[in-house]
Design an enzyme around this catalytic site. Structure first.
Site, PDB file in Angstrom:
ATOM      1  CG  ASP A 130       4.338  -9.108  -4.914  1.00  0.00           C
ATOM      2  OD1 ASP A 130       4.417  -8.137  -4.135  1.00  0.00           O
ATOM      3  OD2 ASP A 130       5.328  -9.574  -5.525  1.00  0.00           O
ATOM      4  CG  LEU A 156      -2.011  -1.118   1.188  1.00  0.00           C
ATOM      5  CD1 LEU A 156      -2.909  -1.011   2.407  1.00  0.00           C
ATOM      6  CD2 LEU A 156      -2.837  -1.095  -0.092  1.00  0.00           C
ATOM      7  CG  ASN A 202      12.427  -9.846  -6.847  1.00  0.00           C
ATOM      8  OD1 ASN A 202      12.395 -11.067  -6.785  1.00  0.00           O
ATOM      9  ND2 ASN A 202      13.323  -9.140  -6.179  1.00  0.00           N
TER      10      ASN A 202
END
EC number: 3.5.2.3
Length: 428
Positions: free
Chosen positions: A303, A59, A276
């Site tokens: 993610d 966030l 990643n």
């Protein structure tokens, strides 16, 4: 207290039923229900699921409000059908103290769109050298139960062991970003045929797999819980499967993008595909789907990693890693798992609501769609199919790899404890 009657919804994809919400609670589930004065939502055979839970969201607040804020991120979550998200600790300052996690928690409460549970850092400043205030964060108003240095690996085995021992006292869990740093120096994409052809630094599968192997053994030795973030390789699947066969208390997540996209997309040099762990091979993608279907991988986690335009609209080597995912996750899971026959909608509810809530101890979330349960619900038009247009995202950032791609499914309604946060696809 307000009442809402959801009429003709396929609960977990089953036969159409009516669901009556009274205040914050599901009052009744059945056929031919009625309620005087209730707001009626005609579901017309749409799929009704428990509100989704994301165990892995960035966030960005505090510190990178140019990318996302708790308010914009929770609006994106509600748009995607989520009623609870776990906010990662790699903020500025890092969420490694009770003060910072309480700040994030209170911002989530103020937003009103989605419950926010902060994840605490494992080590001070994500530096991997000294344990953060795990106990203080757990005892704070935020009640932190999940700890992670995500974005960085807890690469020191002694530190990882100490963290596992510490969280065991309150049944917490350490969520590991499995990346051996020495094996990924200068890495830009998956190490393989494509990286060799493009001349980009490779991120080898063994860099993930070696950390997972070490950490499941540490968890077994300590008798503690470990969670593997964004598992991405076929080899990692086999290690987790082996660990579970030994009774080790390990859980694992997969992201939607690792279920759909492959490293072949990097040939475009479009930084939107830089992430990643990196996009892997078709073989890995198929292994991840099978593992999610058979339960080796427990959950789907987004993610969600928002970045401002300037951090992605640049040459590949300079671009930030990460993709937004909250508003497209359910559609990608439908495309890769439901429409392929690997999961039914009950299975989706299990992987995207029930189990993530259990792993993160999210009270009131991931509950059955039945009388007496909190009215945290998501209504999905599974028959819908349309192109992804990031211009309509609620997130502050637009770095989606799906722009222009046609995907199935559309969340039309989301309820948080009986309050509609999304109605007919629009935020309230």
């Amino acid at each position: 207290m307000s009442k809402t009657l959801i009429r003709g919804a396929k609960v977990l994809g089953g036969e159409p039923q009516d669901v009556l919400i009274d205040g914050t609670t599901i009052a009744e589930v059945g056929s031919g229900l009625s309620a005087e004065g209730a707001e009626v939502v005609e579901a017309d055979g749409k799929v009704l699921l428990p509100g989704l839970v994301d165990l892995h969201t960035h966030l960005r607040e505090p510190g990178r409000e140019d990318s996302e804020t708790v308010l914009t991120g929770t609006r994106a979550a509600a748009s995607g059908g989520y009623t609870n998200v776990f906010a990662m600790a790699n903020t500025f300052p890092v969420a490694d103290t009770a003060g910072v996690v309480e700040q994030v928690w209170r911002l989530g409460q103020e937003s009103g769109y989605c419950d926010v549970q902060p994840i605490g850092a494992v080590t001070v400043g994500l530096e991997g050298a000294k344990l953060a205030e795990l106990g203080a964060m757990h005892e704070s108003a935020a009640g932190v139960t999940v700890f992670s240095d995500d974005g960085k690996c807890v690469h020191d085995a002694v530190i990882m062991r100490r963290a596992l021992e510490y969280v065991k006292a309150f049944n917490g869990v350490v969520a590991q970003h499995a990346q051996e740093p020495r094996l990924t120096e200068g890495a830009q994409m998956n190490e393989g045929v494509v990286s060799a052809e493009l001349g980009l630094g490779g991120w080898p599968a063994v860099a993930e797999e070696s950390i997972i192997a070490r950490d499941v053994l540490l968890a077994e030795h300590v008798g503690s819980r470990v969670h593997i973030c964004h598992l991405s390789t076929a080899g990692s699947v086999e290690i987790v499967r082996w660990a579970k066969s030994r009774g080790i208390d390990v859980t694992a997540e997969v992201t939607p993008h690792h279920l759909l996209l492959t490293d072949e997309l990097v040939r475009s040099y479009n930084p939107v595909y830089k992430v990643n762990p990196p996009l892997r091979t078709e073989r890995d993608v198929l292994a991840l789907r099978e593992a999610l279907a058979d339960g080796t991988i427990d959950i789907v986690a987004t993610d969600h990693a928002p970045h401002p335009h300037e951090d992605k609209d640049c040459e590949w080597a300079a671009a930030a890693m990460g993709m937004v995912g909250l508003e497209t996750a359910l559609s990608v899971v439908q495309e890769t798992m439901v429409d392929t026959g690997l999961l039914d909608w009950a299975g989706v509810a299990d992987r995207m609501s029930v189990k993530p809530a259990q792993i993160g101890q999210a009270t009131g979330h991931g509950r059955p769609v039945s009388a007496g349960e909190p009215a945290n619900l998501t209504l999905v038009d599974a028959a819908y199919r349309g192109q992804v247009d990031p211009a309509g995202f609620a997130s502050r950032s637009r770095n989606t790899p799906y722009e222009g791609r046609e995907l199935p499914g559309r969340v039309t309604h989301t309820w948080l404890r009986g309050k509609a946060t999304l109605v007919d696809g629009k935020l309230t």
